[in-house]
Design a protein around this motif. Structure first.
Motif, mmCIF file in Angstrom:
data_model
loop_
_atom_site.group_PDB
_atom_site.id
_atom_site.type_symbol
_atom_site.label_atom_id
_atom_site.label_comp_id
_atom_site.label_asym_id
_atom_site.label_seq_id
_atom_site.Cartn_x
_atom_site.Cartn_y
_atom_site.Cartn_z
ATOM 1 N N UNK A 1 0.833 -1.158 -0.124
ATOM 2 C CA UNK A 1 -0.204 -0.232 0.105
ATOM 3 C C UNK A 1 0.952 1.150 -0.141
ATOM 4 N N UNK A 2 0.191 2.361 -0.175
ATOM 5 C CA UNK A 2 0.954 3.598 -0.458
ATOM 6 C C UNK A 2 0.316 4.618 0.747
ATOM 7 N N UNK A 3 1.127 5.155 1.630
ATOM 8 C CA UNK A 3 0.736 6.061 2.672
ATOM 9 C C UNK A 3 0.530 7.455 1.696
ATOM 10 N N UNK A 4 -0.261 8.311 2.509
ATOM 11 C CA UNK A 4 -0.248 9.925 2.099
ATOM 12 C C UNK A 4 0.991 10.499 2.296
ATOM 13 N N UNK A 5 2.032 9.987 3.219
ATOM 14 C CA UNK A 5 3.102 10.684 3.244
ATOM 15 C C UNK A 5 3.968 10.074 2.001
ATOM 16 N N UNK A 6 4.327 8.901 1.592
ATOM 17 C CA UNK A 6 4.955 8.384 0.703
ATOM 18 C C UNK A 6 4.188 8.893 -0.613
ATOM 19 N N UNK A 7 2.923 9.093 -0.805
ATOM 20 C CA UNK A 7 2.522 9.452 -2.059
ATOM 21 C C UNK A 7 2.852 11.039 -2.174
ATOM 22 N N UNK A 8 2.868 11.753 -1.157
ATOM 23 C CA UNK A 8 3.338 13.207 -1.182
ATOM 24 C C UNK A 8 4.687 13.285 -1.665
ATOM 25 N N UNK A 9 5.485 12.442 -1.251
ATOM 26 C CA UNK A 9 6.929 12.359 -1.565
ATOM 27 C C UNK A 9 7.021 11.906 -3.007
ATOM 28 N N UNK A 10 6.388 11.024 -3.598
ATOM 29 C CA UNK A 10 6.393 10.464 -4.959
ATOM 30 C C UNK A 10 5.861 11.785 -5.986
ATOM 31 N N UNK A 11 4.867 12.615 -5.506
ATOM 32 C CA UNK A 11 4.589 13.518 -6.363
ATOM 33 C C UNK A 11 5.331 14.549 -6.194
ATOM 34 N N UNK A 12 6.001 15.076 -5.352
ATOM 35 C CA UNK A 12 6.992 15.982 -5.108
ATOM 36 C C UNK A 12 8.231 15.628 -6.219
ATOM 37 N N UNK A 13 8.644 14.493 -6.234
ATOM 38 C CA UNK A 13 9.966 13.880 -6.902
ATOM 39 C C UNK A 13 9.376 14.279 -8.607
#
Length: 490
Positions: free
Chosen positions: A121-133
């Motif tokens: 699964x993907x957390x909101x935190x890791x999703x935020x990092x992925x979008x920032x990258x």
């Protein structure tokens, strides 16, 4: 039961590459590819998306549908496809062509898998990092393209055709991810991939970091700001809150664990309260306020008195409220508008029980969600509580975990709340009968529980619900994982 269309879509996405397909089939193919975990097919679909908007949650379906489906690879593939599409568009500007019409990618409302048992699964935190990258990668490619274009065509005067995609997302940042999110917000302001925040949550950030990110967010569309575990205190809040008035759509402000303690008035605390009240007054769209774990004893009136519109959700858990605070709230214009109320952590075994009763009577016509967890309620208080609860005929959720009721009182509570037609979820306390003899029921420890007794209690409550024709109501002693109502789902 799956529709024939969805079953056909599942068969189709099992094979790659996909054939040429009419536009109206893209949403169901996207849903099938996501739920079946086919990231490469998702990339192909996004690359040729025939509509200007792609709302992932809306297409994939309700949160319950996503519960058992790993999302990390699928979400990453969607983001990767968007970045590749932007790069392709830049490289092909000379041909004035584009493979897809996508201009808005909406990734809001996806389930947070941070505490999920799903390993992928993907957390909101890791999703935020992925979008920032992704934003930084798209901006880097744009800079390289412009640099190359200026070298290859130094005499060109026409500006390149503007391309770009707005990504709507819920962002969660802490000290670890602060740097990359700040860079992405700066780059995205003029870049091809632009972050548009709907809900912003920051944990364990310094004051300067919070202010910097708030100033970097696009003001349109921000509906919630959640600042927790940041140790701001009244002084820090007086510096942060002025930056919130730039968000015209802000409806939810959550400030739990902000280290606010005004139990002993000082000139500094009185000034801080006036500042807090004045800044809250500027938030014309505010409907939800959380001040959980703030020590507000006797100061609720001063904090809320300047609000111009009534609150619909108020969280005051573990706030050390006094009878005067309850009296103010009962008499305020908030009482008749409240849909969600959290008063957990207050001692209703003595002087606060009657003020609670009056408050519930005033909120009874509107109240949908009520939390009274860990409030030292016992069997002797149940009759008084039930008088008020049975007036709350619209109630959907009732949280009573951590109180000290016997099995007999729980059965009485169940029987007498059957008249509440909208009640769907009750989180009940583990009955005192289920603790091993001689141990303190005030400490909820695994070794103190009689698991067999608790299982019998659960079965008995389910039997009572079924025999009463209310099998639609969930009664559980587990305070987690049952989707208690968020303000925006009311």
């Amino acid at each position: 039961m799956d529709s024939l269309l969805f079953l056909s879509a599942r068969r189709l996405v099992a094979h790659r590459p996909l054939p040429a397909l009419p536009a109206q089939l893209y949403p169901v193919l996207f849903q099938a590819a996501f739920l079946d975990g086919r990231p490469l097919v998702l990339q192909d679909l996004v690359a040729a998306w025939p509509f200007p908007v792609l709302n992932v949650q809306q297409i994939v379906g309700h949160q319950k549908l996503l519960r058992d489906h790993p999302s990390k690879l699928c979400l990453q593939s969607i983001v990767l496809a968007v970045v590749e599409q932007l790069q392709w568009d830049l490289d092909k500007q000379a041909h004035n062509s584009s493979r897809c019409c996508l201009r808005v990618l909406d990734m809001t409302g996806l389930r947070d898998d941070a505490t999920s048992r799903i390993p992928d699964g993907m957390s909101v935190w890791s999703g935020t990092v992925a979008l920032a990258k992704a934003c930084l990668e798209a901006s880097r490619h744009q800079r390289e393209f412009r640099k190359h274009s200026s070298r290859s065509r130094p005499d060109a005067t026409a500006a390149p055709r503007s391309v770009g995609i707005d990504v709507h997302a819920d962002l969660f940042v802490n000290s670890t991810s602060y740097g990359i999110l700040w860079e992405a917000l700066q780059a995205g302001a003029a870049g091809p991939l632009r972050l548009r925040c709907r809900e912003f949550q920051a944990e364990e950030l310094c004051l300067a970091g919070i202010v910097s990110l708030l100033k970097s967010l696009d003001p349109s569309g921000v509906r919630r700001v959640d600042l927790r575990f940041n140790n701001l205190g009244l002084g820090g809040l007086s510096l942060v809150l002025p930056h919130l008035s730039r968000f015209p759509d802000l409806r939810s402000l959550r400030l739990p664990y902000s280290n606010i303690d005004v139990r002993r008035p000082t000139p500094e605390s009185e000034l801080g309260i006036r500042c807090l009240a004045g800044e809250l007054r500027k938030l014309q769209s505010l409907k939800e306020l959380s001040l959980g774990s703030s020590r507000l004893s006797g100061n609720l009136r001063q904090i809320l008195c300047e609000l111009q519109v009534p609150l619909e959700s108020l969280e005051l858990a573990f706030c050390s409220l006094l009878p005067a605070d309850f009296t103010f709230l009962s008499q305020s214009f908030h009482a008749t508008a409240l849909k969600r109320l959290d008063l957990s952590g207050h001692d209703f075994s003595q002087t606060l029980l009657q003020p609670l009763q009056h408050l519930l009577e005033e909120t009874s016509a509107s109240l949908l969600h009520l939390d009274l967890m860990e409030c030292r309620l016992m069997d002797s208080h149940l009759d008084t509580l039930l008088v008020s609860l049975r007036c709350c005929f619209r109630l959907r959720y009732l949280g009573l975990f951590g109180n000290s009721f016997s099995m007999a009182s729980l059965k009485d509570l169940l029987q007498k709340t059957l008249t509440l037609p909208d009640l769907r979820l009750v989180v009940y306390p583990i009955p005192v009968d289920c603790y091993k003899p001689g141990l303190d029921p005030g400490w909820i420890l695994e070794e103190q529980l009689d698991r067999e007794c608790l299982e019998l209690v659960s079965m008995e409550l389910i039997r009572m619900l079924e025999s009463s024709g209310r099998a639609d109501v969930i009664w559980t002693s587990n305070p987690y994982g049952h989707g208690a109502l968020d303000y925006f789902s009311l």
